[in-house]
Design an enzyme around this catalytic site. Sequence first.
Site, PDB file in Angstrom:
ATOM      1  NE  ARG A  73       0.175   5.298 -13.359  1.00 15.97           N
ATOM      2  CZ  ARG A  73       0.917   5.959 -12.531  1.00 15.97           C
ATOM      3  NH1 ARG A  73       0.956   5.712 -11.207  1.00 15.97           N
ATOM      4  NH2 ARG A  73       1.171   7.268 -12.889  1.00 15.97           N
ATOM      5  NE  ARG A 121       1.985   5.144  -5.229  1.00 16.36           N
ATOM      6  CZ  ARG A 121       2.154   6.453  -5.136  1.00 16.36           C
ATOM      7  NH1 ARG A 121       2.735   7.017  -4.599  1.00 16.36           N
ATOM      8  NH2 ARG A 121       1.087   7.009  -6.234  1.00 16.36           N
ATOM      9  NE  ARG A 132       9.012   3.388  -4.828  1.00 20.67           N
ATOM     10  CZ  ARG A 132       9.879   4.378  -4.265  1.00 20.67           C
ATOM     11  NH1 ARG A 132      10.759   4.223  -3.713  1.00 20.67           N
ATOM     12  NH2 ARG A 132       9.614   5.797  -4.419  1.00 20.67           N
ATOM     13  CG  ASP A 185       6.862   7.322 -14.971  1.00 24.15           C
ATOM     14  OD1 ASP A 185       5.763   7.217 -14.212  1.00 24.15           O
ATOM     15  OD2 ASP A 185       6.926   8.468 -15.240  1.00 24.15           O
ATOM     16  CE1 TYR A 209       4.440  14.979 -14.033  1.00 21.63           C
ATOM     17  CE2 TYR A 209       3.533  14.016 -16.074  1.00 21.63           C
ATOM     18  CZ  TYR A 209       3.395  14.273 -14.694  1.00 21.63           C
ATOM     19  OH  TYR A 209       2.395  13.802 -14.104  1.00 21.63           O
TER      20      TYR A 209
HETATM   21  O1  CP3 Z   1       0.359  -0.265 -14.664  1.00 18.42           O
HETATM   22  C1  CP3 Z   1       1.365   0.238 -14.360  1.00 18.42           C
HETATM   23  O2  CP3 Z   1       1.789   0.004 -13.002  1.00 18.42           O
HETATM   24  C2  CP3 Z   1       2.644   0.571 -15.276  1.00 18.42           C
HETATM   25  C3  CP3 Z   1       3.453   1.485 -14.711  1.00 18.42           C
HETATM   26  C4  CP3 Z   1       3.141   2.970 -14.668  1.00 18.42           C
HETATM   27  C5  CP3 Z   1       3.749   3.898 -14.075  1.00 18.42           C
HETATM   28  N1  CP3 Z   1       3.387   5.102 -14.429  1.00 18.42           N
HETATM   29  C6  CP3 Z   1       4.649   3.703 -12.910  1.00 18.42           C
HETATM   30  C7  CP3 Z   1       4.729   4.358 -11.561  1.00 18.42           C
HETATM   31  C8  CP3 Z   1       2.586   3.661 -15.821  1.00 18.42           C
HETATM   32  C9  CP3 Z   1       1.624   3.260 -16.897  1.00 18.42           C
HETATM   33  C10 CP3 Z   1       2.827   5.100 -15.617  1.00 18.42           C
HETATM   34  C11 CP3 Z   1       2.242   6.144 -16.526  1.00 18.42           C
HETATM   35  C12 CP3 Z   1       2.189   7.402 -15.742  1.00 18.42           C
HETATM   36  N2  CP3 Z   1       3.418   8.092 -15.112  1.00 18.42           N
HETATM   37  C13 CP3 Z   1       1.222   8.588 -16.096  1.00 18.42           C
HETATM   38  C14 CP3 Z   1       0.096   8.460 -17.035  1.00 18.42           C
HETATM   39  C15 CP3 Z   1      -0.956   7.570 -16.445  1.00 18.42           C
HETATM   40  C16 CP3 Z   1      -1.708   8.469 -15.410  1.00 18.42           C
HETATM   41  O3  CP3 Z   1      -1.711   7.811 -14.371  1.00 18.42           O
HETATM   42  O4  CP3 Z   1      -2.215   9.454 -15.903  1.00 18.42           O
HETATM   43  C17 CP3 Z   1       1.774   9.731 -15.593  1.00 18.42           C
HETATM   44  C18 CP3 Z   1       1.073  11.017 -15.668  1.00 18.42           C
HETATM   45  C19 CP3 Z   1       3.042   9.434 -14.782  1.00 18.42           C
HETATM   46  C20 CP3 Z   1       3.854  10.458 -14.358  1.00 18.42           C
HETATM   47  C21 CP3 Z   1       4.206  10.094 -12.730  1.00 18.42           C
HETATM   48  N3  CP3 Z   1       4.810   8.672 -12.390  1.00 18.42           N
HETATM   49  C22 CP3 Z   1       3.652  10.394 -11.574  1.00 18.42           C
HETATM   50  C23 CP3 Z   1       2.707  11.810 -11.511  1.00 18.42           C
HETATM   51  C24 CP3 Z   1       4.214   9.817 -10.480  1.00 18.42           C
HETATM   52  C25 CP3 Z   1       3.905  10.148  -8.992  1.00 18.42           C
HETATM   53  C26 CP3 Z   1       2.569   9.918  -8.773  1.00 18.42           C
HETATM   54  C27 CP3 Z   1       1.867   8.622  -9.218  1.00 18.42           C
HETATM   55  O5  CP3 Z   1       1.060   8.695 -10.072  1.00 18.42           O
HETATM   56  O6  CP3 Z   1       2.142   7.405  -8.253  1.00 18.42           O
HETATM   57  C28 CP3 Z   1       4.926   8.761 -11.087  1.00 18.42           C
HETATM   58  C29 CP3 Z   1       5.714   7.739 -10.113  1.00 18.42           C
HETATM   59  C30 CP3 Z   1       5.122   6.355 -10.566  1.00 18.42           C
HETATM   60  N4  CP3 Z   1       4.969   5.823 -11.803  1.00 18.42           N
HETATM   61  C31 CP3 Z   1       4.824   5.401  -9.604  1.00 18.42           C
HETATM   62  C32 CP3 Z   1       4.651   4.206 -10.064  1.00 18.42           C
HETATM   63  C33 CP3 Z   1       3.732   2.804  -9.761  1.00 18.42           C
HETATM   64  C34 CP3 Z   1       4.822   5.351  -8.072  1.00 18.42           C
HETATM   65  C35 CP3 Z   1       5.542   4.436  -7.527  1.00 18.42           C
HETATM   66  C36 CP3 Z   1       6.256   4.534  -5.904  1.00 18.42           C
HETATM   67  O7  CP3 Z   1       6.407   5.754  -5.467  1.00 18.42           O
HETATM   68  O8  CP3 Z   1       6.560   3.598  -5.360  1.00 18.42           O
END
Ligand code: CP3
Length: 315
Positions: free
Chosen positions: A23, A27, A36, A72, A140
């Site tokens: 990640r 954010r 964003r 994602d 999901y």
């Molecule tokens: O390193 C990185 O930033 C690469 C991008 C990346 C995202 N999601 C972008 C994202 C990666 C590798 C993921 C993986 C992901 N997504 C996982 C597995 C990793 C982990 O943390 O367990 C899971 C479970 C998800 C599903 C997901 N996507 C959720 C639960 C959410 C909302 C809450 C959260 O974790 O932020 C997302 C949205 C998401 N995916 C955001 C980002 C940067 C939030 C962005 C925003 O709100 O602006």
Amino acid sequence: MEHKLLLALQGKNTGCPPVWLMRQAGRYLPEYRALRQKHRLIDLFFTPALAAEVTLMPIRRFALDAAILFSDITVVARALGLTLDFNEGPVVHPRVMPGMQFQMSMEKLDPIIETVKLLKPQLRVPLIGFCGGPFTVASYLIGDLEETKKWLSHDAFPHLLDQIADVSCEYLRRQVAAGADAVQIFDSWANVLSDEQWRKFSLPYITRLAASVDVPAIFFMRGAARYIDEIPCAVSLDWETDLAAARLRTTKTLQGNLNPDLLFEPLPVVREQTKTLLASMRDDPAFILNLGHGVKPGTPVEAVQYLIHTARMFL
Ligand code: CP3
């Protein structure tokens, strides 16, 4: 010359370990938050120029040893013919029901493959592609973990996992063909499974995913230490595990495992704990420094900077 990350994935790294953070593109970065404000999250993921830009944000700021594609784990929903949007988290329509038929269309993920192609010439470090573990993606698509637990005893569940694995294998192959140098499989929710369930609903599918590409794979789940010997690739460990002790059990590449909350501590504490971990894995040829889970929103940028600097300066 091969890059440190790829050397560590082959067990051949020398000197300080490669470092990147799960990640790392999210954010906590002000430039991400600014972008964003102007775009919906789904548009960031599916507009190649924007997704490439977000991928590069942490690379421009920090001396990282790898970029991770900004996407994602839930995007494969679109390849299964479902709609995907983001609210607080991912929202998939319609909710998957037992026996549902999917209209598979890999082209829906073309914009993400385009992002990989755009990124490659702009990167001097390896690019990590990724997908979710089928169990976690299924949770999901089904909606939540409580509903997903009801599927565990249903005959339709292995079939659903198979279909998710089919599109995910193809998705990973396309990322690699476009230039991804390694892949990570995020089975974030697989720790809710019992050992027996994990061997049935996680392991066979991640084994297929890891075997579908000819680049190294890294597997992430909380509590992965339990399954170190069975996981078919490199293993990302959380902070509940002592890495040096894990090393005594395996020659596999190990990644991790600082607590993401460490980054909220005063900078000298960040430095000391990072150094303690680095010292415990000194000269390990198959170690990748990372957190034990993703960087949290609100993490101070200076703490990330400090961690990476400490790793870079460590002798
Ligand atoms: O390193 C990185 O930033 C690469 C991008 C990346 C995202 N999601 C972008 C994202 C990666 C590798 C993921 C993986 C992901 N997504 C996982 C597995 C990793 C982990 O943390 O367990 C899971 C479970 C998800 C599903 C997901 N996507 C959720 C639960 C959410 C909302 C809450 C959260 O974790 O932020 C997302 C949205 C998401 N995916 C955001 C980002 C940067 C939030 C962005 C925003 O709100 O602006």
